[in-house]
Write an enzyme that holds these catalytic residues in place. Structure first.
Site, short mmCIF file in Angstrom:
data_model
loop_
_atom_site.label_atom_id
_atom_site.label_comp_id
_atom_site.label_asym_id
_atom_site.label_seq_id
_atom_site.Cartn_x
_atom_site.Cartn_y
_atom_site.Cartn_z
N HIS A 11 0.83 -1.21 0.00
CA HIS A 11 0.00 0.00 0.00
C HIS A 11 0.86 1.26 0.00
CE1 HIS A 11 -3.96 1.97 1.39
NE2 HIS A 11 -3.08 2.96 1.28
N HIS A 13 1.05 4.94 -2.45
CA HIS A 13 0.55 5.72 -3.60
C HIS A 13 1.75 6.27 -4.36
CE1 HIS A 13 -3.60 5.81 -1.99
NE2 HIS A 13 -2.94 5.60 -0.86
N HIS A 190 -9.89 1.66 -0.08
CA HIS A 190 -9.63 2.38 1.18
C HIS A 190 -10.92 2.44 1.99
CE1 HIS A 190 -5.93 3.69 -0.72
NE2 HIS A 190 -5.60 4.45 0.31
N GLU A 193 -10.29 4.37 7.56
CA GLU A 193 -9.15 5.25 7.87
C GLU A 193 -9.73 6.52 8.49
OE1 GLU A 193 -7.27 7.06 4.47
OE2 GLU A 193 -5.40 7.46 5.52
N ASP A 271 2.18 4.02 2.78
CA ASP A 271 1.11 4.89 2.29
C ASP A 271 1.64 6.04 1.42
OD1 ASP A 271 -1.57 5.44 1.92
OD2 ASP A 271 -1.92 6.27 3.91
N ASP A 272 2.12 7.12 2.04
CA ASP A 272 2.64 8.30 1.30
C ASP A 272 3.89 8.77 2.05
OD1 ASP A 272 0.20 8.94 -0.59
OD2 ASP A 272 -0.65 8.68 1.41
N1 ADE Z 1 -4.53 9.10 -1.42
C1 ADE Z 1 -3.25 9.19 -1.11
N2 ADE Z 1 -3.06 8.88 0.19
C2 ADE Z 1 -4.25 8.55 0.71
C3 ADE Z 1 -4.70 8.13 1.97
N3 ADE Z 1 -3.88 7.97 3.01
N4 ADE Z 1 -6.02 7.91 2.14
C4 ADE Z 1 -6.85 8.08 1.10
N5 ADE Z 1 -6.47 8.47 -0.10
C5 ADE Z 1 -5.18 8.70 -0.32
ZN ZN Z 2 -3.60 4.96 0.97
#
Ligand code: ADE
Ligand code: ZN
Length: 325
Positions: A11, A13, A190, A193, A271-272
């Site tokens: 996971h 992006h 998703h 969260e 994630d990011d």
């Molecule tokens: N797009 C990029 N990061 C995200 C995240 N943590 N939750 C939902 N959409 C996303």
């Molecule tokens: Zn995500």
């Protein structure tokens, strides 16, 4: 010399994996200014989920050419390989690709080239999960599924939805997930969260998914946890992201261990990474130091991730073998 623990990431992006240095380099190459994107330390500036999405869109917009996207995946995959990753999936965003001015084929082609170049250099294996952006609405998400289904690429093996969970309901995305599923793509969404357990239940009810992006807030509903266990659904947990977004005060209080001990099939991802101060290597370290995970537990997490990966069975067998090398 210490041996790097093997890692598997499901996971992340791809646009959210672009570190400030790469964003600045590509922006300069394309003659793009980035007002307000960085703080005084050169980190991305955001303070809540909505401003995170805004910064993410601004940074994503510097990538314009197949070569830019090739550099993005090459940088990402070689850097997670340097942390021990043997396999990674990235969420690609069909609409962010279009926003760059490229066709889907050129967007995916550039990204795929970077993945293959990284594999040639480091042996890391990579795949892409095409995503629609939830807050762009059901029509855009359906269009993302259609293009992923109609223009298949061997490295695009999954479909999902990301973006602002507070917008729309999973039933609005039934068609998109049906189209992607019929095309043979693995499915993940998703949920759980920003929204609570009801969002996880609704995603499971309507979208025929084998994995959930996050899903962490299922912990608030024991009956839902039981359902996730009995259905064998895999959670793509991202502890660092959850802490950065304020879901939990610190890694120690993240429900990762509680979910695993309840029998949930859990995996760990970043994630990011540059937005949340994380990386796949840091996530494993945090679990080791703040939740006392040991080698046997990491082996279990890695096995679960490979079992849940959107790959053909021959690749899965090779990856499982590499985990125990
Ligand atoms: N797009 C990029 N990061 C995200 C995240 N943590 N939750 C939902 N959409 C996303
Ligand atoms: Zn995500």
């Amino acid at each position: 010399m210490s041996v790097l623990r093997p890692k598997v990431e499901l996971h992340c992006h791809v646009e959210g994996a672009a570190f400030p240095a790469l964003v600045q380099r590509v922006a300069a190459r394309n003659g793009i200014d980035l007002p307000g994107l960085f703080d005084a330390e050169g980190q991305f500036l955001w303070h809540d989920f909505s401003s995170f999405l805004g910064a993410y869109d601004q940074a994503s917009a510097v990538f314009r050419t197949p070569e830019d996207f090739r550099d993005l995946t090459f940088t990402h995959f070689t850097s997670i390989a340097a942390e021990g990753a043997i396999y990674g999936e990235v969420f690609i965003s069909v609409d962010h690709g279009f926003a760059s001015g490229l066709s889907y084929a050129d967007y995916v082609g550039g990204l795929a080239q970077g993945i293959l170049d990284a594999e040639a250099e480091t042996s890391i294996v990579g795949r892409m999960v095409a995503t629609g952006v939830r807050h762009f609405g059901p029509d855009r998400v359906r269009a993302a599924a259609e293009i992923a289904a109609n223009e298949p690429h061997p490295l695009v093996t999954g479909f999902g939805v990301a973006g602002d969970e507070r917008m729309h309901h999973p039933r609005d995305f039934i068609d998109a997930f049906r189209i992607a599923g019929e095309a043979g793509l693995g499915l993940t969404a998703h949920a759980g969260e920003l929204c609570g357990p009801e969002s996880v239940r609704a995603a499971l009810d309507h979208l025929n998914i084998s994995r959930i992006g996050h899903g962490v807030r299922a912990i608030e509903d024991p009956a839902l946890v039981e359902r996730i266990v009995s259905e064998g659904v895999v959670l793509e947990l991202c502890p660092g992201s959850n802490v950065a977004l304020g879901l939990y005060p610190d890694i120690a209080s993240h429900p990762f261990r509680r979910l695993m001990e309840a029998g949930v099939r859990v995996t760990v991802s970043s994630d990011d990474p540059p937005y949340f101060g994380s990386s796949i290597g840091a996530e494993y370290e945090w679990l080791e130091h703040d939740q006392q995970f040991d080698e046997a537990e990491f082996a279990q997490i890695n096995r679960t991730a490979v079992e849940a990966a959107f790959v053909d069975e021959a690749t899965r067998s090779r990856l499982l073998a590499r985990l125990t090398d």
